[in-house]
Scaffold this motif. Structure first.
Motif, PDB file in Angstrom:
ATOM      1  N   ALA A  77       0.824  -1.209   0.000  1.00 13.89           N
ATOM      2  CA  ALA A  77       0.000   0.000   0.000  1.00 13.89           C
ATOM      3  C   ALA A  77       0.859   1.260   0.000  1.00 13.89           C
ATOM      4  O   ALA A  77       0.569   2.226  -0.708  1.00 13.89           O
ATOM      5  N   VAL A  78       1.929   1.255   0.802  1.00  8.53           N
ATOM      6  CA  VAL A  78       2.821   2.417   0.858  1.00  8.53           C
ATOM      7  C   VAL A  78       3.534   2.617  -0.475  1.00  8.53           C
ATOM      8  O   VAL A  78       3.624   3.747  -0.992  1.00  8.53           O
ATOM      9  N   SER A  79       4.051   1.536  -1.051  1.00  9.98           N
ATOM     10  CA  SER A  79       4.774   1.657  -2.324  1.00  9.98           C
ATOM     11  C   SER A  79       3.851   2.127  -3.439  1.00  9.98           C
ATOM     12  O   SER A  79       4.274   2.879  -4.326  1.00  9.98           O
ATOM     13  N   ALA A  80       2.575   1.703  -3.402  1.00  7.39           N
ATOM     14  CA  ALA A  80       1.631   2.146  -4.429  1.00  7.39           C
ATOM     15  C   ALA A  80       1.321   3.626  -4.310  1.00  7.39           C
ATOM     16  O   ALA A  80       0.975   4.277  -5.305  1.00  7.39           O
ATOM     17  N   ARG A  81       1.421   4.181  -3.099  1.00  2.41           N
ATOM     18  CA  ARG A  81       1.202   5.616  -2.920  1.00  2.41           C
ATOM     19  C   ARG A  81       2.410   6.427  -3.362  1.00  2.41           C
ATOM     20  O   ARG A  81       2.289   7.612  -3.665  1.00  2.41           O
ATOM     21  N   LEU A  82       3.588   5.808  -3.358  1.00  3.59           N
ATOM     22  CA  LEU A  82       4.807   6.513  -3.733  1.00  3.59           C
ATOM     23  C   LEU A  82       5.180   6.313  -5.194  1.00  3.59           C
ATOM     24  O   LEU A  82       5.785   7.197  -5.812  1.00  3.59           O
ATOM     25  N   LEU A  83       4.847   5.141  -5.754  1.00  8.55           N
ATOM     26  CA  LEU A  83       5.246   4.789  -7.112  1.00  8.55           C
ATOM     27  C   LEU A  83       4.044   4.289  -7.895  1.00  8.55           C
ATOM     28  O   LEU A  83       3.088   3.754  -7.312  1.00  8.55           O
ATOM     29  N   PRO A  84       4.063   4.392  -9.201  1.00  9.44           N
ATOM     30  CA  PRO A  84       2.940   3.908 -10.023  1.00  9.44           C
ATOM     31  C   PRO A  84       3.007   2.392 -10.238  1.00  9.44           C
ATOM     32  O   PRO A  84       3.173   1.906 -11.363  1.00  9.44           O
ATOM     33  N   ILE A  85       2.898   1.638  -9.155  1.00 11.38           N
ATOM     34  CA  ILE A  85       2.924   0.180  -9.251  1.00 11.38           C
ATOM     35  C   ILE A  85       1.758  -0.390  -8.454  1.00 11.38           C
ATOM     36  O   ILE A  85       1.286   0.233  -7.503  1.00 11.38           O
ATOM     37  N   ALA A 115       2.358  -6.005  -6.403  1.00 11.56           N
ATOM     38  CA  ALA A 115       3.724  -6.064  -6.920  1.00 11.56           C
ATOM     39  C   ALA A 115       4.710  -5.533  -5.885  1.00 11.56           C
ATOM     40  O   ALA A 115       5.779  -6.118  -5.657  1.00 11.56           O
ATOM     41  N   GLY A 116       4.361  -4.432  -5.231  1.00  9.45           N
ATOM     42  CA  GLY A 116       5.247  -3.885  -4.200  1.00  9.45           C
ATOM     43  C   GLY A 116       5.433  -4.849  -3.043  1.00  9.45           C
ATOM     44  O   GLY A 116       6.550  -5.014  -2.538  1.00  9.45           O
ATOM     45  N   ALA A 117       4.337  -5.505  -2.627  1.00  7.89           N
ATOM     46  CA  ALA A 117       4.425  -6.469  -1.529  1.00  7.89           C
ATOM     47  C   ALA A 117       5.305  -7.654  -1.909  1.00  7.89           C
ATOM     48  O   ALA A 117       6.136  -8.113  -1.119  1.00  7.89           O
ATOM     49  N   LEU A 118       5.127  -8.161  -3.124  1.00  7.46           N
ATOM     50  CA  LEU A 118       5.882  -9.334  -3.565  1.00  7.46           C
ATOM     51  C   LEU A 118       7.366  -9.024  -3.706  1.00  7.46           C
ATOM     52  O   LEU A 118       8.226  -9.821  -3.292  1.00  7.46           O
ATOM     53  N   VAL A 119       7.677  -7.859  -4.276  1.00  9.68           N
ATOM     54  CA  VAL A 119       9.088  -7.469  -4.413  1.00  9.68           C
ATOM     55  C   VAL A 119       9.733  -7.345  -3.039  1.00  9.68           C
ATOM     56  O   VAL A 119      10.873  -7.799  -2.817  1.00  9.68           O
ATOM     57  N   PHE A 120       9.025  -6.754  -2.096  1.00  9.30           N
ATOM     58  CA  PHE A 120       9.551  -6.602  -0.739  1.00  9.30           C
ATOM     59  C   PHE A 120       9.844  -7.956  -0.102  1.00  9.30           C
ATOM     60  O   PHE A 120      10.916  -8.168   0.477  1.00  9.30           O
ATOM     61  N   LEU A 121       8.902  -8.894  -0.217  1.00  5.27           N
ATOM     62  CA  LEU A 121       9.083 -10.207   0.383  1.00  5.27           C
ATOM     63  C   LEU A 121      10.260 -10.953  -0.235  1.00  5.27           C
ATOM     64  O   LEU A 121      11.110 -11.507   0.477  1.00  5.27           O
ATOM     65  N   VAL A 122      10.318 -10.978  -1.557  1.00  3.63           N
ATOM     66  CA  VAL A 122      11.379 -11.732  -2.243  1.00  3.63           C
ATOM     67  C   VAL A 122      12.741 -11.094  -1.994  1.00  3.63           C
ATOM     68  O   VAL A 122      13.741 -11.794  -1.767  1.00  3.63           O
ATOM     69  N   PHE A 123      12.786  -9.768  -2.009  1.00  2.00           N
ATOM     70  CA  PHE A 123      14.061  -9.073  -1.782  1.00  2.00           C
ATOM     71  C   PHE A 123      14.593  -9.362  -0.376  1.00  2.00           C
ATOM     72  O   PHE A 123      15.772  -9.703  -0.203  1.00  2.00           O
ATOM     73  N   THR A 124      13.732  -9.237   0.618  1.00  2.00           N
ATOM     74  CA  THR A 124      14.176  -9.478   1.992  1.00  2.00           C
ATOM     75  C   THR A 124      14.543 -10.942   2.195  1.00  2.00           C
ATOM     76  O   THR A 124      15.527 -11.267   2.871  1.00  2.00           O
TER      77      THR A 124
END
Length: 437
Positions: free
Chosen positions: A127-135, A139-148
């Motif tokens: 939710a936070v990434s969607a407010r900051l970036l056009p994604i 997608a933001g949640a999945l990228v965060f999980l996989v990256f960490t």
């Protein structure tokens, strides 16, 4: 061959212990680790629920009451970690004090709900990434999980000193935002009404204290560093100092939430996403620069807390698998990276699945309340175990046992109060739902 106990199963080899001890963390780093693991974006939801039911100084009172209980818990955990310095933490303590069966009955629901909380954290990041970036949020949640997960899987993580700096920036940044919110509210004519609202009901206050207990979840994970620490009493000191710092931080944050002006109630746009990010309503969020700063702080909080929780949970999964409770494959340890890769992969799969299942306000509230209740139950058991062999000192008086029983009862009452608060009386019962269909 006799089965190992859980504390033995989670213990590293002698060579690994020497490597860990060679870079033992200092007192400041330990305190920062405890605070950084406890503070996460999901705590904003807990603060939002407390504000909704209490508000103003009543919210601060709930935080202080929860802090007093956690201060007593910190003293008990300090003794437990000194007697059994195991990387399995609470699981090892309860196993030694209550036996393997009872420790599993207590810890398995707790671990499952912690995994669910991590999934809620991932939704907040989306939710936070969607407010900051056009994604898209997913997608933001999945990228965060996989990256960490990839960082934890490789054995490369933020060093403890870097995490200390990140936690310091995080606490100072959010404290300044909360203070700015209070100062802005002081110029409004309804400031006193916001600061001192009408007294809540006893049940609401009970549930608010239970929700405040949830805010402190994670500080106890400092005990998992016991194998790395050389100085006697360092873990106990870090636990107590973490509770004091978290008390100040959450009390100020509670005031900030109570005076932040028009709440993000989710009207318009993605209502559920707005409800997931109440911290974006703090002072300075009305400007694009302020919103970006808050978003970066949120992502920083999510990364530091999730990274620590992921590595800790993988050790618990490893210990359970070594005991035969879970598939033995999960007990494989990478000797070079010092992480259990299969356990980490299983955790990633579980968190991703729950991230896409926990989609409603009601489900997320149930997870938060259930986590507070589970934490209350496990912490009550830890306080009680403190007065049992091998943790109780010889000749310890019966008065200590009575006090421990009283504290354990309070943890249970406040934890169940938080659970009851998530199902208000106005909600339809199962019978009414059945008739409706």
């Amino acid at each position: 061959m006799p089965a190992m106990n859980i504390s033995q199963a989670a213990a590293p080899s002698r060579f690994a212990r020497e490597r860990l001890t060679a870079r033992a963390p200092g007192p400041i780093t330990l305190v920062a680790t405890g605070c950084g693991t406890a503070i996460a974006c999901v705590c904003a939801l807990g603060l939002g629920e407390i504000d909704r039911h209490l508000g103003g100084l009543w919210s601060v009172l709930a935080v202080v009451c929860a802090a007093l209980l956690c201060a007593a818990l910190a003293r008990a955990l300090g003794r437990l970690s000194a007697v059994v310095p195991s990387g399995a933490g609470l699981l090892a303590y309860l196993s030694r004090g209550l036996g393997r069966r009872w420790s599993l009955l207590l810890m398995l629901p707790y671990v499952a709900l912690v995994i669910a909380v991590v999934a809620v954290e991932a939704r907040i990041v989306g939710a936070v990434s969607a407010r900051l970036l056009p994604i898209p949020p997913a997608a933001g949640a999945l990228v965060f999980l996989v990256f960490t997960w990839a960082i934890a899987r490789s054995g490369v993580r933020l060093g403890l000193r870097a995490q200390a700096v990140a936690t310091g920036v995080l606490m100072i940044g959010f404290s300044m935002l909360a203070l700015a919110s209070v100062m802005a509210a002081a110029r409004r004519p309804d400031f006193i009404a916001q600061l001192v609202p009408s007294p809540p009901s006893a049940l609401a206050l009970l549930g608010g204290i239970g929700q405040a207990l949830f805010l402190f979840m994670g500080f106890e994970l400092v005990t998992n560093q016991a194998e790395q620490v050389r100085a006697p009493g360092a873990i106990a000191s870090a636990l107590s100092r973490s509770v004091r710092l978290l008390t100040f931080f959450y009390a100020l944050a509670a005031l900030g939430f109570s005076t932040r002006g028009p709440a993000l109630d989710g009207t318009g746009g993605d209502g559920n996403a707005a409800w997931l990010t109440p911290q974006l309503g703090l002072g300075g969020a009305e400007s694009s620069i302020g919103a970006a700063a808050i978003g970066i702080l949120c992502l920083l909080a999510s990364f530091t807390s999730f990274n620590g929780a992921l590595l800790t949970l993988s050790r618990l999964i490893y210990a359970l698998a070594a005991q035969g409770v879970l598939p033995r494959r999960l007990a494989r340890m990478d000797a070079r990276r010092m992480v259990p890769p299969d356990a980490l992969a299983a955790l990633l799969a579980a968190v991703v699945a729950l991230t896409f299942l926990l989609t409603t306000h009601a489900l997320i509230n149930a997870v938060l309340a259930g986590s507070a209740a589970a934490a209350g139950l496990v912490w009550a058991a830890a306080v009680a175990v403190r007065e049992r062999p091998p943790f109780a000192e010889p000749g310890r008086s019966r008065r200590h046992q009575v006090v421990a029983l009283g504290l354990a009862s309070l943890f249970l009452v406040f934890g169940l109060g938080a659970l009851a608060q998530s199902f208000p009386a106005s909600s339809p019962t199962l019978v009414e739902i059945a008739h409706a269909h």
